[in-house]
Scaffold this motif. Structure first.
Motif, PDB file in Angstrom:
ATOM      1  N   ASN A  25     -19.087  -7.246  11.548  1.00  0.00           N
ATOM      2  CA  ASN A  25     -19.861  -7.078   9.997  1.00  0.00           C
ATOM      3  C   ASN A  25     -19.829  -5.574   9.659  1.00  0.00           C
ATOM      4  N   TYR A  26     -19.469  -4.775  10.512  1.00  0.00           N
ATOM      5  CA  TYR A  26     -19.517  -3.453   9.359  1.00  0.00           C
ATOM      6  C   TYR A  26     -18.440  -3.518   8.697  1.00  0.00           C
ATOM      7  N   TYR A  27     -16.570  -3.884   8.884  1.00  0.00           N
ATOM      8  CA  TYR A  27     -15.352  -3.471   8.987  1.00  0.00           C
ATOM      9  C   TYR A  27     -15.689  -4.411   7.556  1.00  0.00           C
ATOM     10  N   THR A  80     -11.479   5.006   6.280  1.00  0.00           N
ATOM     11  CA  THR A  80     -12.421   3.723   6.752  1.00  0.00           C
ATOM     12  C   THR A  80     -12.987   4.573   7.907  1.00  0.00           C
ATOM     13  N   ALA A  81     -14.216   4.732   8.371  1.00  0.00           N
ATOM     14  CA  ALA A  81     -14.865   4.763   8.705  1.00  0.00           C
ATOM     15  C   ALA A  81     -15.212   3.993  10.825  1.00  0.00           C
ATOM     16  N   LEU A  82     -15.413   5.306  11.448  1.00  0.00           N
ATOM     17  CA  LEU A  82     -15.717   4.271  12.544  1.00  0.00           C
ATOM     18  C   LEU A  82     -14.527   3.578  13.191  1.00  0.00           C
ATOM     19  N   THR A 109     -13.569  11.552   6.939  1.00  0.00           N
ATOM     20  CA  THR A 109     -15.047  12.397   6.828  1.00  0.00           C
ATOM     21  C   THR A 109     -15.682  11.159   8.152  1.00  0.00           C
ATOM     22  N   LEU A 110     -15.899  10.259   8.110  1.00  0.00           N
ATOM     23  CA  LEU A 110     -16.893   9.553   9.238  1.00  0.00           C
ATOM     24  C   LEU A 110     -15.693   8.621  10.312  1.00  0.00           C
ATOM     25  N   ALA A 111     -14.724   9.253  10.154  1.00  0.00           N
ATOM     26  CA  ALA A 111     -13.911   8.536  11.634  1.00  0.00           C
ATOM     27  C   ALA A 111     -14.595   8.487  13.254  1.00  0.00           C
ATOM     28  N   GLN A 164     -24.722   7.186  -3.021  1.00  0.00           N
ATOM     29  CA  GLN A 164     -25.975   6.429  -2.725  1.00  0.00           C
ATOM     30  C   GLN A 164     -25.114   5.287  -1.157  1.00  0.00           C
ATOM     31  N   LEU A 165     -25.657   5.344  -0.445  1.00  0.00           N
ATOM     32  CA  LEU A 165     -24.984   3.412   0.246  1.00  0.00           C
ATOM     33  C   LEU A 165     -24.841   2.579  -0.315  1.00  0.00           C
ATOM     34  N   GLY A 166     -24.215   1.832  -0.308  1.00  0.00           N
ATOM     35  CA  GLY A 166     -24.460   0.613  -1.261  1.00  0.00           C
ATOM     36  C   GLY A 166     -24.828  -0.529  -0.196  1.00  0.00           C
ATOM     37  N   ARG A 167     -25.543  -1.761  -0.399  1.00  0.00           N
ATOM     38  CA  ARG A 167     -26.491  -2.918   0.214  1.00  0.00           C
ATOM     39  C   ARG A 167     -25.063  -3.416   0.846  1.00  0.00           C
ATOM     40  N   ARG A 168     -25.034  -3.177   2.412  1.00  0.00           N
ATOM     41  CA  ARG A 168     -23.741  -4.290   2.664  1.00  0.00           C
ATOM     42  C   ARG A 168     -25.146  -4.606   3.608  1.00  0.00           C
ATOM     43  N   GLU A 169     -25.661  -6.042   3.301  1.00  0.00           N
ATOM     44  CA  GLU A 169     -26.269  -7.221   3.688  1.00  0.00           C
ATOM     45  C   GLU A 169     -25.844  -7.625   5.053  1.00  0.00           C
ATOM     46  N   ALA A 200     -26.726   4.089   9.464  1.00  0.00           N
ATOM     47  CA  ALA A 200     -26.441   5.194  10.833  1.00  0.00           C
ATOM     48  C   ALA A 200     -25.522   6.728  10.182  1.00  0.00           C
ATOM     49  N   ILE A 201     -24.344   6.491   9.641  1.00  0.00           N
ATOM     50  CA  ILE A 201     -23.271   7.709   9.412  1.00  0.00           C
ATOM     51  C   ILE A 201     -23.684   8.029   7.947  1.00  0.00           C
ATOM     52  N   SER A 202     -24.748   8.193   6.691  1.00  0.00           N
ATOM     53  CA  SER A 202     -24.251   8.491   5.889  1.00  0.00           C
ATOM     54  C   SER A 202     -25.643   9.292   5.134  1.00  0.00           C
ATOM     55  N   SER A 203     -26.187   9.561   6.168  1.00  0.00           N
ATOM     56  CA  SER A 203     -27.275  10.284   5.706  1.00  0.00           C
ATOM     57  C   SER A 203     -27.534  11.797   4.922  1.00  0.00           C
ATOM     58  N   PHE A 204     -26.206  12.278   4.946  1.00  0.00           N
ATOM     59  CA  PHE A 204     -26.267  13.747   4.839  1.00  0.00           C
ATOM     60  C   PHE A 204     -25.645  13.719   3.438  1.00  0.00           C
ATOM     61  N   ILE A 205     -25.273  12.041   2.811  1.00  0.00           N
ATOM     62  CA  ILE A 205     -24.538  11.928   1.439  1.00  0.00           C
ATOM     63  C   ILE A 205     -25.427  12.958  -0.096  1.00  0.00           C
ATOM     64  N   ASP A 206     -24.487  13.996  -0.674  1.00  0.00           N
ATOM     65  CA  ASP A 206     -25.472  15.068  -1.648  1.00  0.00           C
ATOM     66  C   ASP A 206     -25.338  13.849  -2.890  1.00  0.00           C
ATOM     67  N   ASN A 252     -13.010   0.893  -5.768  1.00  0.00           N
ATOM     68  CA  ASN A 252     -14.726   0.601  -5.280  1.00  0.00           C
ATOM     69  C   ASN A 252     -15.221   0.718  -4.282  1.00  0.00           C
ATOM     70  N   HIS A 253     -14.130   1.212  -3.501  1.00  0.00           N
ATOM     71  CA  HIS A 253     -14.909   1.843  -1.596  1.00  0.00           C
ATOM     72  C   HIS A 253     -14.941   0.709  -0.936  1.00  0.00           C
ATOM     73  N   GLY A 254     -13.590  -0.426  -1.406  1.00  0.00           N
ATOM     74  CA  GLY A 254     -13.465  -1.586  -1.135  1.00  0.00           C
ATOM     75  C   GLY A 254     -14.344  -2.736  -0.698  1.00  0.00           C
ATOM     76  N   GLY A 255     -14.902  -2.713  -2.686  1.00  0.00           N
ATOM     77  CA  GLY A 255     -16.305  -3.273  -2.705  1.00  0.00           C
ATOM     78  C   GLY A 255     -17.866  -2.785  -2.197  1.00  0.00           C
ATOM     79  N   ARG A 256     -17.632  -2.041  -1.400  1.00  0.00           N
ATOM     80  CA  ARG A 256     -18.574  -1.274  -0.443  1.00  0.00           C
ATOM     81  C   ARG A 256     -20.406  -0.609  -0.815  1.00  0.00           C
ATOM     82  N   GLN A 257     -19.813  -0.752  -2.390  1.00  0.00           N
ATOM     83  CA  GLN A 257     -20.541   0.515  -2.879  1.00  0.00           C
ATOM     84  C   GLN A 257     -21.510  -0.443  -3.995  1.00  0.00           C
TER      85      GLN A 257
HETATM   86  C1  HOC Z   1     -23.502   7.116   0.904  1.00  0.00           C
HETATM   87  C2  HOC Z   1     -22.627   7.266   1.999  1.00  0.00           C
HETATM   88  O1  HOC Z   1     -17.193   5.029   3.545  1.00  0.00           O
HETATM   89  C3  HOC Z   1     -17.925   3.493   4.779  1.00  0.00           C
HETATM   90  C4  HOC Z   1     -18.036   4.355   5.034  1.00  0.00           C
HETATM   91  C5  HOC Z   1     -18.935   5.260   5.266  1.00  0.00           C
HETATM   92  C6  HOC Z   1     -20.117   4.691   4.371  1.00  0.00           C
HETATM   93  C7  HOC Z   1     -20.722   5.694   3.174  1.00  0.00           C
HETATM   94  C8  HOC Z   1     -21.292   6.204   2.309  1.00  0.00           C
HETATM   95  O2  HOC Z   1     -19.123   2.220   5.087  1.00  0.00           O
HETATM   96  O3  HOC Z   1     -18.299   2.875   3.699  1.00  0.00           O
END
Ligand code: HOC
Length: 390
Positions: A25-27, A80-82, A109-111, A164-169, A200-206, A252-257
Motif C-alpha cells: 500500500n505504501y509503495y 524511495t523511502a522505507l 533521506t527517508l530510507a 506538504q504530504l500528498g493524500r495517498r488514500e 508517519a515519516i513526514s512530520s518534519f518537512i518545512d 511529480n514524486h511518482g504521482g504521490r503529491q
Molecule cells: C511532505 C513529505 O517520498 C513518499 C516519500 C516520503 C514523503 C514525504 C513527503 O512517500 O513519497
C-alpha cells in the motif's frame, strides 16, 4: 521463478500478490485519484519513434555520464523511502546492485537504512547522490549536507514538490507500526502512526522552503552539485538555472503529491525550449545544465524517448522496490539486465549506435500534449521546439 520475469511490469505483478499489505500500500499508492501516477506511464505511450534505417548497429553503446559521472546506462536509482517495508536489509540491497550494474544510486533521506550504512555498503569509488528533504531546523540540514560532502556524495537532489504530504488514500488505510528510523527522522520528531506510512515519516518537512534558501543550500553543498527534484514547469526550470543550480528533475514524486500534476516527460520539450531560448542549457564556459525526468518509466524505450527529447537520464523508483521486495539482490540485478537487453535491442531498431545518435527527430511528439481547454498556453509545436533539422 526469476527466469519467468520478462519485464519490469512482471515484478510489479508478483509484488502485488506477495508483498505484505502495508508495504504494498505504501509503495504503490498515488495521490487522490492517482491520475498523475497513471499519466506518468501512459504519457510515454503517446510518443512514437521515427526510426532510422541502414545504420551500422552491430555495436551498440548505451553508456553515458550523469552530472559528470559514468553510468552504464541513462538510468539512476531515484530516492524511495522505507526500503525495509519490502526487504529486511532495505536500501543497501540497491547499493550493491547499483555497483554490480554500474549505475548510480540516489540515497533517500527517508530510507530505512541509515545514510552511513548506505555509504559503507558502496564499493570503493562507487558514485552516490543524496536526495534531501530540507528540515525546518536549518542547522540540522547544514550538518546533513556537510556530512554527505565528507562522505563523498557527489550531488544533492533537493526535493521541492513536497511542502506538504500528498493524500495517498491507499496508504492511509494502513496504520504504520514500523520503525520510522532514518538519519533525518531521528531526534525526537513527532511520529504520527495512525494514518499510513507516509504520514508517519513526514512530520518534519518545512513548508517555508523558498528560492531565498538556494544560496544557503549552495553554500553548504560546497563542491557537490545541486539539483532541484520535483520541478513541474518551464518557469521553475529557468529560475533554477538562473539561481545557479546544476540541473533539475522534472518529477511529480511518482504521482504521490499533487494529483493531475503533469508527467515530467510531457513538459520536457517546453523546458528544453525555454532554457535554450535563454542560453541557459549550454551556458558558455560552463557545464551543461542537466535535465532529468522520473516517473512511470518501465521500458528502455521510455528512457530513449526522454533522451531523444533532451534528458540526460531518467530516475527509476518503484520497479527497484518491487524487484528488491520480491527477489532481493538477484531480482534487482535481473531487472537491470532486462533494461540493458532492452536498450541494446531498441537502439538497434531505431538505428542509434550510441546515445548521441538518439536525437529529437527520432521521436514524434505531436500527440504528447492533447490540447484541452485550460491547457492551450503550451501546445507543443515540434518545429519551434527543435528547429534546424535536428
Ligand atoms: C511532505 C513529505 O517520498 C513518499 C516519500 C516520503 C514523503 C514525504 C513527503 O512517500 O513519497
Amino acid at each position: 521463478d526469476l527466469s519467468e520475469i520478462l519485464s519490469l511490469h512482471d515484478f510489479e505483478a508478483v509484488a502485488r500478490h506477495t508483498m505484505n499489505r502495508r508495504g504494498w500500500n505504501y509503495y504503490s499508492s498515488g495521490a487522490d485519484d492517482e491520475i498523475t501516477m497513471r499519466e506518468n506511464n501512459t504519457a510515454y505511450q503517446r510518443i512514437w519513434f521515427r526510426p532510422r534505417i541502414l545504420r551500422d548497429v552491430t555495436k551498440v553503446d548505451f553508456s553515458t555520464e550523469i552530472l559528470g559521472h559514468k553510468s552504464s546506462m541513462p538510468v539512476y536509482i531515484t530516492a524511495t523511502a522505507l526500503g525495509k517495508l519490502g526487504h529486511p536489509e532495505g536500501e543497501v540491497v540497491l547499493t550493491r546492485a547499483a555497483h554490480e550494474h554500474g549505475i548510480i544510486q540516489m540515497i533517500p533521506t527517508l530510507a530505512s537504512c541509515g545514510f552511513d550504512e548506505m555509504v559503507d555498503a558502496a564499493a570503493p569509488g562507487q558514485v552516490q547522490f543524496l536526495q534531501l528533504y530540507v528540515n525546518a531546523d536549518k542547522s540540522r540540514t547544514k550538518k546533513i549536507i556537510e556530512h554527505a560532502g565528507k562522505r563523498g556524495v557527489k550531488a544533492l537532489f533537493i526535493t521541492v514538490d513536497a511542502p506538504q504530504l500528498g493524500r495517498r488514500e491507499k496508504d492511509m488505510r494502513t496504520k504504520f507500526e514500523g520503525n520510522a528510523s532514518s538519519h533525518q527522522t531521528k531526534g525526537g520528531d513527532k511520529v504520527q502512526r495512525d494514518a499510513g506510512a507516509a504520514r508517519a515519516i513526514s512530520s518534519f518537512i518545512d513548508p517555508s522552503l523558498s528560492w531565498k534558501d538556494i544560496p544557503f543550500l549552495k553554500e553548504c553543498a560546497g563542491d557537490m552539485k545541486i539539483i532541484l527534484k520535483g520541478v513541474q514547469s518551464w518557469e521553475d526550470a529557468v529560475l533554477a538555472a538562473e539561481r545557479g543550480c546544476d540541473g533539475v528533475v522534472l518529477s511529480n514524486h511518482g504521482g504521490r503529491q499533487l494529483d493531475t500534476a503533469p508527467a515530467g516527460i510531457t513538459i520536457l520539450p517546453e523546458v528544453v525550449a525555454a532554457l535554450n531560448q535563454r542560453g541557459l542549457l549550454v551556458p558558455p564556459g560552463k557545464p551543461r545544465f542537466e535535465i532529468m525526468v522520473d516517473g512511470g518509466v518501465r521500458r528502455a524505450t521510455d528512457v530513449l524517448k526522454a533522451v531523444a527529447l533532451g534528458a540526460t537520464a531518467v530516475g527509476v523508483g518503484r520497479p527497484f522496490l518491487y524487484s528488491m521486495s520480491t527477489y532481493g539482490f538477484e531480482g534487482v540485478c535481473h531487472m537491470l539486465q532486462i533494461l540493458k537487453d532492452e536498450f541494446e535491442m531498441n537502439m538497434r531498431l531505431i538505428g542509434a549506435p550510441t546515445l548521441t545518435d538518439v536525437v529529437p527527430s527520432m521521436v514524434d511528439i505531436s500527440a504528447l500534449k492533447v490540447p484541452t481547454v485550460g491547457n492551450t498556453m503550451f501546445g507543443v509545436n515540434y518545429e519551434t521546439m527543435y528547429p534546424a533539422g535536428v
